[in-house]
Structures are given as structure tokens and as C-alpha cells.
Design a protein around this motif. Structure first.
Motif, PDB file in Angstrom:
ATOM      1  N   ALA A 197      20.260 -28.969 -51.142  1.00 20.18           N
ATOM      2  CA  ALA A 197      20.592 -29.062 -49.721  1.00 20.18           C
ATOM      3  C   ALA A 197      21.298 -27.791 -49.269  1.00 20.18           C
ATOM      4  O   ALA A 197      22.147 -27.257 -49.989  1.00 20.18           O
ATOM      5  N   PRO A 198      20.956 -27.256 -48.103  1.00 20.71           N
ATOM      6  CA  PRO A 198      21.588 -26.017 -47.622  1.00 20.71           C
ATOM      7  C   PRO A 198      23.070 -26.231 -47.309  1.00 20.71           C
ATOM      8  O   PRO A 198      23.468 -27.307 -46.857  1.00 20.71           O
ATOM      9  N   THR A 199      23.866 -25.210 -47.559  1.00 22.55           N
ATOM     10  CA  THR A 199      25.301 -25.273 -47.267  1.00 22.55           C
ATOM     11  C   THR A 199      25.731 -23.968 -46.598  1.00 22.55           C
ATOM     12  O   THR A 199      25.016 -22.967 -46.622  1.00 22.55           O
ATOM     13  N   GLY A 200      26.925 -23.996 -46.015  1.00 25.49           N
ATOM     14  CA  GLY A 200      27.460 -22.790 -45.397  1.00 25.49           C
ATOM     15  C   GLY A 200      27.406 -22.863 -43.886  1.00 25.49           C
ATOM     16  O   GLY A 200      27.131 -23.915 -43.282  1.00 25.49           O
ATOM     17  N   LYS A 201      27.659 -21.745 -43.245  1.00 22.25           N
ATOM     18  CA  LYS A 201      27.666 -21.676 -41.785  1.00 22.25           C
ATOM     19  C   LYS A 201      26.238 -21.700 -41.257  1.00 22.25           C
ATOM     20  O   LYS A 201      25.381 -20.968 -41.729  1.00 22.25           O
ATOM     21  N   ALA A 202      26.027 -22.554 -40.257  1.00 25.29           N
ATOM     22  CA  ALA A 202      24.678 -22.688 -39.692  1.00 25.29           C
ATOM     23  C   ALA A 202      24.753 -22.865 -38.181  1.00 25.29           C
ATOM     24  O   ALA A 202      24.130 -23.754 -37.617  1.00 25.29           O
ATOM     25  N   ASN A 203      25.563 -22.007 -37.542  1.00 22.53           N
ATOM     26  CA  ASN A 203      25.660 -22.074 -36.087  1.00 22.53           C
ATOM     27  C   ASN A 203      25.945 -20.682 -35.547  1.00 22.53           C
ATOM     28  O   ASN A 203      26.892 -20.020 -35.991  1.00 22.53           O
ATOM     29  N   ALA A 204      25.113 -20.229 -34.627  1.00 24.40           N
ATOM     30  CA  ALA A 204      25.283 -18.898 -34.042  1.00 24.40           C
ATOM     31  C   ALA A 204      24.477 -18.819 -32.761  1.00 24.40           C
ATOM     32  O   ALA A 204      23.639 -19.683 -32.475  1.00 24.40           O
ATOM     33  N   ASN A 205      24.723 -17.776 -32.009  1.00 26.06           N
ATOM     34  CA  ASN A 205      23.921 -17.500 -30.823  1.00 26.06           C
ATOM     35  C   ASN A 205      22.625 -16.839 -31.272  1.00 26.06           C
ATOM     36  O   ASN A 205      22.624 -15.683 -31.698  1.00 26.06           O
ATOM     37  N   GLY A 241      25.848 -13.841 -39.032  1.00 27.45           N
ATOM     38  CA  GLY A 241      26.936 -14.598 -39.623  1.00 27.45           C
ATOM     39  C   GLY A 241      26.580 -15.970 -40.137  1.00 27.45           C
ATOM     40  O   GLY A 241      27.465 -16.747 -40.504  1.00 27.45           O
ATOM     41  N   THR A 242      25.308 -16.303 -40.184  1.00 31.38           N
ATOM     42  CA  THR A 242      24.899 -17.631 -40.653  1.00 31.38           C
ATOM     43  C   THR A 242      24.329 -17.562 -42.064  1.00 31.38           C
ATOM     44  O   THR A 242      23.804 -16.530 -42.503  1.00 31.38           O
ATOM     45  N   ASP A 243      24.446 -18.689 -42.767  1.00 29.57           N
ATOM     46  CA  ASP A 243      23.878 -18.800 -44.110  1.00 29.57           C
ATOM     47  C   ASP A 243      22.486 -19.435 -44.081  1.00 29.57           C
ATOM     48  O   ASP A 243      21.697 -19.240 -45.003  1.00 29.57           O
ATOM     49  N   TYR A 244      22.255 -20.206 -43.066  1.00 34.33           N
ATOM     50  CA  TYR A 244      20.922 -20.796 -42.868  1.00 34.33           C
ATOM     51  C   TYR A 244      20.842 -21.314 -41.446  1.00 34.33           C
ATOM     52  O   TYR A 244      21.857 -21.481 -40.755  1.00 34.33           O
ATOM     53  N   MET A 245      19.619 -21.562 -40.999  1.00 38.84           N
ATOM     54  CA  MET A 245      19.365 -22.246 -39.735  1.00 38.84           C
ATOM     55  C   MET A 245      18.225 -23.233 -39.992  1.00 38.84           C
ATOM     56  O   MET A 245      17.576 -23.195 -41.041  1.00 38.84           O
ATOM     57  N   LEU A 246      18.008 -24.118 -39.055  1.00 40.63           N
ATOM     58  CA  LEU A 246      16.912 -25.074 -39.173  1.00 40.63           C
ATOM     59  C   LEU A 246      15.761 -24.655 -38.261  1.00 40.63           C
ATOM     60  O   LEU A 246      15.984 -24.337 -37.084  1.00 40.63           O
ATOM     61  N   TYR A 270      16.338 -19.103 -44.178  1.00 37.90           N
ATOM     62  CA  TYR A 270      17.478 -18.312 -44.628  1.00 37.90           C
ATOM     63  C   TYR A 270      17.326 -16.856 -44.182  1.00 37.90           C
ATOM     64  O   TYR A 270      16.206 -16.349 -44.061  1.00 37.90           O
ATOM     65  N   PRO A 271      18.439 -16.171 -43.950  1.00 38.53           N
ATOM     66  CA  PRO A 271      18.374 -14.775 -43.495  1.00 38.53           C
ATOM     67  C   PRO A 271      17.837 -13.861 -44.587  1.00 38.53           C
ATOM     68  O   PRO A 271      18.014 -14.118 -45.778  1.00 38.53           O
ATOM     69  N   ILE A 272      17.203 -12.776 -44.158  1.00 40.21           N
ATOM     70  CA  ILE A 272      16.648 -11.833 -45.128  1.00 40.21           C
ATOM     71  C   ILE A 272      17.568 -10.634 -45.339  1.00 40.21           C
ATOM     72  O   ILE A 272      17.313  -9.801 -46.220  1.00 40.21           O
ATOM     73  N   ASN A 273      18.634 -10.524 -44.520  1.00 46.60           N
ATOM     74  CA  ASN A 273      19.574  -9.420 -44.707  1.00 46.60           C
ATOM     75  C   ASN A 273      20.957  -9.839 -44.210  1.00 46.60           C
ATOM     76  O   ASN A 273      21.144 -10.933 -43.644  1.00 46.60           O
TER      77      ASN A 273
END
Length: 436
Positions: free
Chosen positions: A108-116, A137-142, A157-160
């Protein structure tokens, strides 16, 4: 009155049970998916599944009524899923709820998942769509998407380190030129950005032409309509009075929501391949969804290509969702039509062509399943200097024909019937000699 209502209610309660008993088989849960194996007394069904974060539907065809296969979950987390089987009139035949185990590799994804979320871009591919966006600044998004055939929500997940996200979503269930609605959500499911994109269509490469029973015959295939239309006006036809405004209206699937223009293009490409395997030379009036052609353009392409016959592929639509069948239309009173064949011969040729199509899709050879008609209605028929049939391959306003018309299996059946129809016409017109 109460007795009558009670009887009606009892019958309604019995119907689902009778329907459910028509399927023999099972659904076998496995890691992040399920296998299915069931037998029916019909060759077409729709398999559907629905769970916490995804659902899908696909049309299955099995000539012997025995359906086997597997479904893999996109997200891999498992959960409670309901699997149903419907016939192609959307009548439920089977229903089972199962608990599907998560993939052993699922975390399951964890970490910060909220940003503009900014700079969302979506791109068409023949397998689905691409996406890219910025969420610093996010670790994942949906990523959530849905089409008529599929719906899913899964972590990306972010690539950079700058929070750039990009990737490709593959949707084998979604048909070409179907619309995806896409949302980027935060970890709590709130929508941060959204957009739309269609699944791309690219015509297959031209197949190799082989020697065969149709060698020397030139067929022009005209997939009707186009995706981006603008109105135009044309003369009705040589020797006919009046002008006709073409506003570009086309059929659209009642259930699949597919446009007529893509269904006939896909079928036309299958027909091209089958004809060329039989030795025919094939001319196409269009290869892409956005190829714009007037009716006169299409007739000119057929003439310049030296076509013996022009097949104008279309799908039908009517206010009645019960209407089914294949219709074949030829010209009647235009000067060009008279130069090609008498009305009696035109009808006989059209009937031979139509009968072969009906045989290919197992329709009875009666007027109930379609007929041949000659008229002055269709400008593209009237201006054809060669034998010309407008082929309405089925009714997209009818649930079962709409569902079948979307599948490559049924499109191939229709194309095989048209190949046989062309061969019968070629024999009747003396374009080819009978097989020894």
C-alpha cells in the motif's frame, strides 16, 4: 387484482433464477485476479467484474459456448469482487461474489499524497493513453480513469525529486476512439486535476496481395463518415434533380457508445485484408478517422482506382431498439446506375451479396433479417460509375448488434460474408471464371 399482482411478482422473482441456471461453470479466485470457466448455450456473452477500485467489462465469443480465461487486477490489492455474466441483451445469466487475494508484491502506498497538481497533459496511444503532471513534494498520487468498458483508480509515483509524474496507461478493454475521463486525485481521493483523451486508432499496414479466386477484381472499400465532419451540399446525382445537404449525422452505439465511423473503418480494414488474400486489388477511400471525404470524393477515388464494385460500409440506427438485420441499398434512377445494370439485375446482385453476409453471421435468409432496396436517396450511390452497394451492417440502436459490431470477431464475420458476396457478384458479372 391482488391475486394478479401476486402472480406477476412471483413470475418476476422466478426469472432471474431461470436465467442464472443457464450457466454451468465457476470463477476461481487467485492472487490479484480470477480465472473463469463456464459453458452456455450461446456463443456471445459479456463478462463483468466490480471491486473496490476497479471494474471492467468485455465481450466474449466462443462458437461452442465454452468460455475460459483470466482477469488480472490492475491495482493488485485484491478485495471483494462481484463477477457477473450477461448475454448480449444484457440479461444476467450468472453472478458470484468472491474475495480476491492481493498480489504478494502489493504494498500500500504511504507518504505525502496531496499537492497542487499542474501541467497535466494527456496523450493518445493505440493501447490507452499517456499522462504527465507536476505534483511537487508528494510521494505518490492516485490516477483515476474511466471509459465505457473500464474504470480504475491506482497509485502513481514521481519520476524525479521535482515531483514530475509521467507514464502510460494500457487499457485493452477500451475500444479505439473511446473517450477516457482522467482525474488526478490526492491520497484521500479528492480530485486535484482532470482531463479527457481518446484511445488512438492507426490503420494496420497494407497486407500482401496473394493470388486467388478474386485475382483481377478491383474492390473499392468506402468506410462511411469521418470523425470530424463539416456540412456540405452536393447534387443528388446524374439525371436526378435537387441538391442534398450532408450534415454528417452518424449512428452511435446504444450500449458501447462507439461511433459508426470507427466501426466501419475497423471492419473495412479487416475486409481489405481478406479480399487481398483472395487476390483482389483493394482501394480504400479513407484510412484514418479524420480523413474528410465528400460523397463525390469517394466515388472519384473508386473510379480512379478502376473499381469493379464500390462497397460503402455503414451502420444503421432507428428509434426502435428492437430492429436488427443487415440492409443493402443500391441506386435506382441515376444515369450512372442505368449504365451499370438494370434494376432487376441490381436487385439480384444485391440479394446474392446480402445472402452471403447473412450466412456468415448465422442470420436467416428472410426479409426479417434484412433486405435489398434500390432508391435515389444516397448521393454516394447515385454518382458511382461502377456497381455500388451501401451496406448497413447492423443496428447500433439495438443492444445485441451494437455489442457485436464493436468486436473484431463479429467484424471479421461480416467481412468474410462480404468477401463471399463479392465472389458471387463477380461470377454473376463474369469478372471471374467459376472454380473448376
Amino acid at each position: 387484482m391482488r391475486t394478479l399482482l401476486a402472480l406477476i411478482l412471483a413470475l418476476c422473482l422466478l426469472l432471474p433464477a431461470a436465467a442464472l441456471s443457464e450457466v454451468q461453470g465457476s470463477v476461481i479466485p487467485r492472487e490479484a485476479g480470477f480465472d473463469y470457466d463456464f459453458t452456455l448455450t450461446q456463443p456471445w456473452v459479456r463478462l463483468q467484474w466490480k471491486g473496490p477500485n476497479e471494474k471492467g467489462v468485455k465481450t466474449l465469443y466462443a462458437p461452442d459456448g465454452h468460455f475460459t480465461g483470466s482477469v488480472d487486477l490492475r491495482r493488485g490489492e485484491g478485495g471483494k469482487y462481484t463477477i457477473t455474466v450477461e448475454d448480449i441483451n444484457l440479461r444476467q445469466l450468472f453472478k458470484q461474489t468472491v474475495q480476491l487475494p492481493a498480489a504478494s508484491s502489493y504494498v500500500a502506498p504511504t507518504g505525502k499524497a496531496n499537492a497542487n497538481v499542474t501541467q497535466l497533459q494527456l496523450g493518445e496511444t493505440t493501447t490507452g493513453f499517456t499522462y504527465s503532471f507536476l505534483a511537487p513534494g508528494t510521494d505518490y498520487m492516485l490516477l483515476y480513469f474511466r471509459s465505457v468498458q473500464e474504470e480504475a483508480c491506482f497509485p502513481v509515483y514521481p519520476i524525479n525529486a521535482e515531483g514530475r509524474y509521467e507514464g502510460e496507461v494500457v487499457s485493452d478493454l477500451t475500444y479505439a476512439r473511446t473517450l477516457f475521463k482522467v482525474q488526478i486525485r490526492n491520497g484521500n481521493g479528492s480530485v486535484k486535476r482532470e482531463g479527457e483523451v481518446r484511445k488512438a486508432y492507426i490503420a494496420p499496414d497494407e497486407p500482401e496481395q496473394l493470388p486467388g479466386r478474386l485475382s483481377g477484381v478491383v474492390v473499392c472499400i468506402d468506410p462511411g463518415h469521418q470523425e470530424n465532419h463539416h456540412a456540405f451540399t452536393e447534387d443528388r446525382g446524374p439525371g436526378l434533380s435537387g441538391r442534398v445537404v450532408n450534415k454528417g449525422g452518424m449512428a452511435q452505439g446504444k450500449t458501447t457508445l462507439r461511433r459508426e465511423s470507427i466501426v466501419v473503418l475497423e471492419t473495412g480494414m479487416i475486409l481489405r485484408e481478406l479480399l487481398m488474400k483472395e487476390g483482389a486489388t483493394v482501394v480504400m477511400t479513407r484510412h484514418k478517422q479524420d480523413d474528410f471525404r465528400t460523397n463525390l470524393d469517394r466515388c472519384n477515388i473508386a473510379e480512379e482506382g478502376g473499381a469493379h464494385i464500390l462497397l460503402r460500409l455503414h451502420c444503421n440506427m432507428t428509434s426502435s431498439d428492437q430492429k436488427t438485420g443487415i440492409q443493402v441499398y443500391g441506386p435506382l434512377n441515376s444515369d450512372y446506375a442505368h449504365a451499370v445494370a438494370s434494376p432487376a439485375e441490381y436487385r439480384a446482385l444485391g440479394q446474392a451479396f446480402l445472402d452471403e453476409m447473412k450466412k456468415a453471421v448465422s442470420y436467416e435468409l428472410t426479409d426479417k433479417t434484412g433486405r435489398v432496396a434500390l432508391n435515389d436517396t444516397y448521393v454516394g450511390n447515385n454518382w458511382a460509375k461502377m456497381l455500388c452497394f451501401l451496406v448497413e451492417m447492423g443496428y447500433m440502436s439495438n443492444t445485441s448488434e451494437d455489442i457485436k459490431l464493436a468486436t473484431p470477431e463479429y467484424q471479421t464475420m461480416l467481412a468474410q460474408g462480404m468477401v463471399e458476396g463479392v465472389y458471387q457478384v463477380a461470377l454473376m458479372r463474369g469478372w471471374v471464371a467459376p472454380d473448376e
